[in-house]
Design an enzyme around this catalytic site. Structure first.
Site, short mmCIF file in Angstrom:
data_model
loop_
_atom_site.label_atom_id
_atom_site.label_comp_id
_atom_site.label_asym_id
_atom_site.label_seq_id
_atom_site.Cartn_x
_atom_site.Cartn_y
_atom_site.Cartn_z
N TYR A 177 21.34 -14.38 -55.72
CA TYR A 177 19.93 -14.02 -55.68
C TYR A 177 19.33 -14.06 -57.08
CZ TYR A 177 21.28 -12.97 -50.95
OH TYR A 177 21.78 -13.09 -49.68
N GLY A 236 32.22 -3.07 -46.21
CA GLY A 236 31.09 -3.66 -45.52
C GLY A 236 31.20 -3.55 -44.02
N ARG A 251 25.01 -4.31 -59.35
CA ARG A 251 26.03 -5.07 -58.62
C ARG A 251 26.13 -6.48 -59.18
NH1 ARG A 251 26.65 -6.95 -52.27
NH2 ARG A 251 28.78 -6.19 -52.00
N GLN A 295 19.25 -0.40 -52.71
CA GLN A 295 19.57 -1.63 -53.42
C GLN A 295 18.32 -2.51 -53.48
OE1 GLN A 295 21.51 -5.29 -52.01
NE2 GLN A 295 23.24 -4.71 -53.31
#
Length: 356
Positions: free
Chosen positions: A179, A312, A226, A98
């Site tokens: 982000y 997760g 994502r 990622q």
């Protein structure tokens, strides 16, 4: 639940099952922000996942937002990641890298050579970042010039090539959770007046061009994206997320391996994306849903809402999660105190069902 243990095709990848390890920052990189042998052990322990999505990896030195996170922009980092991927593959697993540029999230103390956090516009995040000297408030980021935006796109493409050279099976672009890619989508963080701002088409341009550049670099069938529609992380907002994500999805390469949706309490937006996107979809259900983050999350497979489910903290604490899900548990509890930084404790010492 049996569908969870059936193979599924995502671009060039054939997953052995539909249980995905979600990307999780662990802040345990070593010298030169390279992964360590302990990193390789951590991921290899979880190789029974249909797919491992690595922790967020910065595509350039200036993209770092947290302490001790790994990169994919130096030869040493590529070599260190190759140890990780080889160990995962030896255990029969698949792993993608990622890539995440943190943008305005971070602090100058984490960056080399006098660099400062950058963003679409100089809008400060209401956040603190842990540094070697302890927590520090975010700073006003420097606005990227148009030329620097284009260079950042090139940095993502170069890091993607490095990921393939390091043995990764593909790449996921992190366009979620506040982000840099997500910041360009935002109407209150992206105040630009060039072609990368303004209208919805302008605000989706960076995400679309990064995706296209990386697809050209490594092939679209080895690439995922994502997203987290309507995620209000550290004050980021998205006016009209329905129109925003409909536009973004329409601009993505049709052969993209998958979309990875992190839900943020808006199942309606997940359904919108699912209807707009004809390719495979990985769903990371949000904690606001009763079934999220637990075994019941697999129900979305039977509903046709997703082709695979990402876990997760449940995967963090249970290295043999697919087996535990098949057998109905029991499940180790995750130790939040050891999520970030430290040694093997809370990292590679969670026991499997056989006690290993």
């Amino acid at each position: 639940m049996s569908i969870a243990f059936e193979p599924v095709r995502l671009g060039d990848l054939t997953l052995n099952n539909r249980i995905v390890m979600a990307p999780m920052t662990r802040s345990r990189a070593g010298e030169g922000n390279a992964p360590t042998d302990l990193t390789a052990t951590y991921y290899a322990q979880r190789a029974s996942a249909g797919l491992i999505i690595s922790e967020a990896v910065q595509p350039s030195a200036g993209g770092q937002g947290y302490i001790s996170t790994p990169g994919l922009h130096s030869d040493a980092q590529v070599e260190a990641w190759r140890v990780v991927t080889e160990k995962v593959h030896a255990e029969g697993g698949a792993i993608v890298a990622q890539l995440m540029h943190s943008g305005r999230i971070g602090h100058p103390d984490l960056l080399p050579d006098g660099l400062v956090p950058v963003a679409p516009s100089p809008v400060k995040a209401d956040a603190t970042t842990f540094t070697a000297e302890g927590p520090k408030d975010s700073v006003v980021p420097r606005e990227l010039t148009t030329a620097e935006v284009e260079q950042t796109i090139a940095d993502f493409a170069a890091a993607a090539r490095n990921a393939i050279a390091a043995g990764f099976d593909g790449v996921e672009l992190h366009g979620a959770n506040g982000y840099l890619i997500h910041q360009f989508l935002s109407d209150n963080v992206n105040l630009r007046t060039d072609r990368f701002g303004g209208s919805i088409e302008g605000r989706t341009r960076f995400a679309a061009e990064v995706t296209a550049a990386v697809a050209d670099s490594i092939g679209p069938r080895r690439l995922g994206l994502r997203i987290s529609p309507a995620h209000p992380l550290v004050g980021l907002t998205e006016a009209d997320p329905e129109a925003l994500y409909a536009d973004l999805v329409a601009r993505l390469p049709r052969e993209l391996a998958y979309l990875h949706v992190m839900e943020t309490g808006r199942r309606d937006l997940t359904r919108l994306v699912r209807e707009a996107w004809n390719g495979p979809l990985i769903l990371n259900p949000h904690a606001e849903f009763p079934s999220a983050a637990g075994p019941d999350s697999l129900d979305v497979l039977g509903e046709g809402l997703a082709d695979a489910v990402a876990f997760g903290s449940l995967f963090l604490a249970n290295p043999d999660l697919p087996r535990r899900l098949r057998e109905g548990g029991p499940f180790n509890e995750a130790d939040r105190a050891t999520f970030y930084g430290g040694d093997h404790r809370g990292y590679t010492d969670y026991p499997a069902l056989d006690g290993a």
